[in-house]
Design an enzyme around this catalytic site. Structure first.
Site, short mmCIF file in Angstrom:
data_model
loop_
_atom_site.label_atom_id
_atom_site.label_comp_id
_atom_site.label_asym_id
_atom_site.label_seq_id
_atom_site.Cartn_x
_atom_site.Cartn_y
_atom_site.Cartn_z
N TYR A 1 0.85 -1.19 0.00
CA TYR A 1 0.00 0.13 0.11
C TYR A 1 0.89 1.21 -0.15
CZ TYR A 1 -3.14 3.76 1.54
OH TYR A 1 -3.93 4.89 1.69
N ARG B 1 1.16 7.10 -6.84
CA ARG B 1 0.24 7.94 -6.97
C ARG B 1 0.43 9.35 -6.65
NH1 ARG B 1 -5.22 7.22 -3.15
NH2 ARG B 1 -3.84 6.82 -1.68
N TYR C 1 -1.42 12.44 6.99
CA TYR C 1 -0.78 11.29 7.69
C TYR C 1 0.69 11.80 7.93
CZ TYR C 1 -4.97 8.42 7.47
OH TYR C 1 -6.20 7.90 7.61
N ARG D 1 -11.64 12.84 2.27
CA ARG D 1 -12.60 12.01 3.02
C ARG D 1 -14.01 11.82 2.19
NH1 ARG D 1 -9.19 9.11 6.14
NH2 ARG D 1 -7.85 10.17 7.25
N GLU E 1 -13.70 -1.55 6.13
CA GLU E 1 -13.96 -0.27 5.58
C GLU E 1 -15.19 0.08 4.85
OE1 GLU E 1 -10.23 1.34 3.76
OE2 GLU E 1 -11.49 2.00 1.91
C1 3EB Z 1 -7.71 5.52 6.02
O1 3EB Z 1 -8.63 6.08 6.27
C2 3EB Z 1 -8.18 4.25 5.69
O2 3EB Z 1 -5.54 5.28 0.02
O3 3EB Z 1 -7.13 6.13 -1.46
C3 3EB Z 1 -9.64 4.87 2.88
C4 3EB Z 1 -9.72 5.60 1.68
C5 3EB Z 1 -8.32 4.59 2.93
C6 3EB Z 1 -8.86 5.73 0.44
C7 3EB Z 1 -6.51 5.60 -0.35
C8 3EB Z 1 -7.27 4.73 1.91
C9 3EB Z 1 -7.55 5.38 0.76
O4 3EB Z 1 -6.70 5.93 5.65
C10 3EB Z 1 -7.57 3.69 4.13
#
Ligand code: 3EB
Length: 341
Positions: A149, A156, A209, A222, A328
């Site tokens: 990931y 990306r 993050y 989000r 998820e």
């Molecule tokens: C998170 O909140 C969970 O890498 O495109 C959720 C939605 C998550 C999209 C992405 C990753 C992605 O981090 C993981």
């Protein structure tokens, strides 16, 4: 309504006019007879009498389609749906030369092709992206020992930056999900107008993050509000049991499910501050729920049903992008927009 989402395909057949593209979820045999871009998500359906489910986007007006670089797409005058499918093995040689892993280079290449296409077609704003890759939690690859990931996130983000796009703030809604095997598969919706990004006050924005989750932050919002003519669509990205930037309730599927729904409720509230149509509501959306371990299905369903009621839900057995996340959830709803609003 200019863009219509049809889940479980009850009132759509392959002869229905205006099919822009869609997704096929499930573990049944693959066929490749579609005449439109279709994302194959070969993961077992849970809680479903059917082995497979097809979902479609229907679009008004004249459609035009094309195929280049493993990317199939179709568009009308305001929205483009596409799917790109790449085999990582095709990138191993070039990746070695560039000092990258094959997945990193494949991800960067996929996004580069997407951006080139939507720029060329004059629909340059990504609205929503669906990412699927094999073995998402494995640490493999030539150089790095980096979780796959995290390799995907590097490729990306490099493509976003190389195309002069922001990697923070105004970024699309997305999900990134692990499958047992198969190619890198990325589906996307794009349009002329930028989406209105929606963040979650309970969570650190994913693009911020800290580096403990990988050398490059994930590039997604989000949620996103997008505006086909006469319409307002809310996309809620894949959402998990994360508060701040940390996973909460490891190993407890019920509490992870309830925390995830708290997050979704927070994104809905935030969207309702920004929206131009009537307010969105948690029990009024289409849901896709990814469940890491099939044995958690009943616990997750029991937690979810009182919160969302009888709305459409598709449960899929798949991996989540952190090893301690058990589920998820993503969601979507569309409202008509009054003239002039
Ligand atoms: C998170 O909140 C969970 O890498 O495109 C959720 C939605 C998550 C999209 C992405 C990753 C992605 O981090 C993981």
């Amino acid at each position: 309504m200019s863009l219509r989402f049809v889940s479980v395909a009850a009132d759509v057949s392959r002869e229905t006019p205006g099919i822009l593209g869609g997704a096929r979820l499930g573990s049944g045999p693959l066929e490749d007879a579609w005449t439109w871009p279709m994302q194959a998500i070969p993961a077992p359906l849970l809680a479903s009498p059917a082995e497979t489910v097809e979902e479609y986007w229907l679009a008004a007006g004249q459609l035009r389609s094309g195929e280049t670089d493993s990317l199939r797409w179709q568009r009308n005058d305001e929205v483009l749906f596409g799917v790109i499918t790449l085999n990582e093995a095709d990138f191993s040689e070039a990746a070695k030369v560039e000092g990258k892993t094959a997945l990193q280079l494949a991800s960067q290449t996929a996004y580069t092709h997407i951006f080139e296409l939507i720029d060329r077609e004059g629909l340059p704003k990504l609205w929503r992206i669906w990412n699927y890759l094999a073995d998402i939690n494995q640490e493999v690859g030539e150089a790095s020992g980096l979780e796959r990931y995290r390799q995907f996130n590097i490729g990306r983000q490099d493509a976003f930056l190389a195309s002069q796009r922001c990697a923070t703030g105004n970024v699309p809604a997305a999900c990134a999900i692990g499958l047992r095997s198969g190619p890198l598969s990325i589906a996307f919706l794009a349009g002329a107008n930028a989406p209105v990004p929606v963040e979650n006050p309970r969570q650190v924005s994913a693009y911020h993050y800290p580096a403990t989750y990988g050398p490059r932050s994930p590039t997604f919002s989000r949620g996103a509000l997008v505006y086909p003519a006469g319409q307002e669509i809310l996309f809620i990205s894949g959402t998990a049991s994360i508060v701040g930037h940390q996973t909460v309730h490891p190993a407890d599927p019920q509490r992870q499910c309830r925390e995830t729904m708290e997050n979704i409720a927070a994104v809905v509230r935030e969207a309702n501050r920004l929206c131009r149509s009537t307010p969105f509501a948690v029990p009024d959306m289409h849901y896709r729920v990814y469940v890491r371990r099939a044995q958690d299905l009943d616990a997750i369903r029991q937690s979810l049903l009182p919160l969302i009621g009888e709305v459409p839900v598709i449960y899929v057995e798949a991996d989540i992008c952190r090893a301690d996340l058990l589920l998820e959830i993503e969601a979507m709803a569309s409202h008509p927009l009054e003239e002039g609003s």
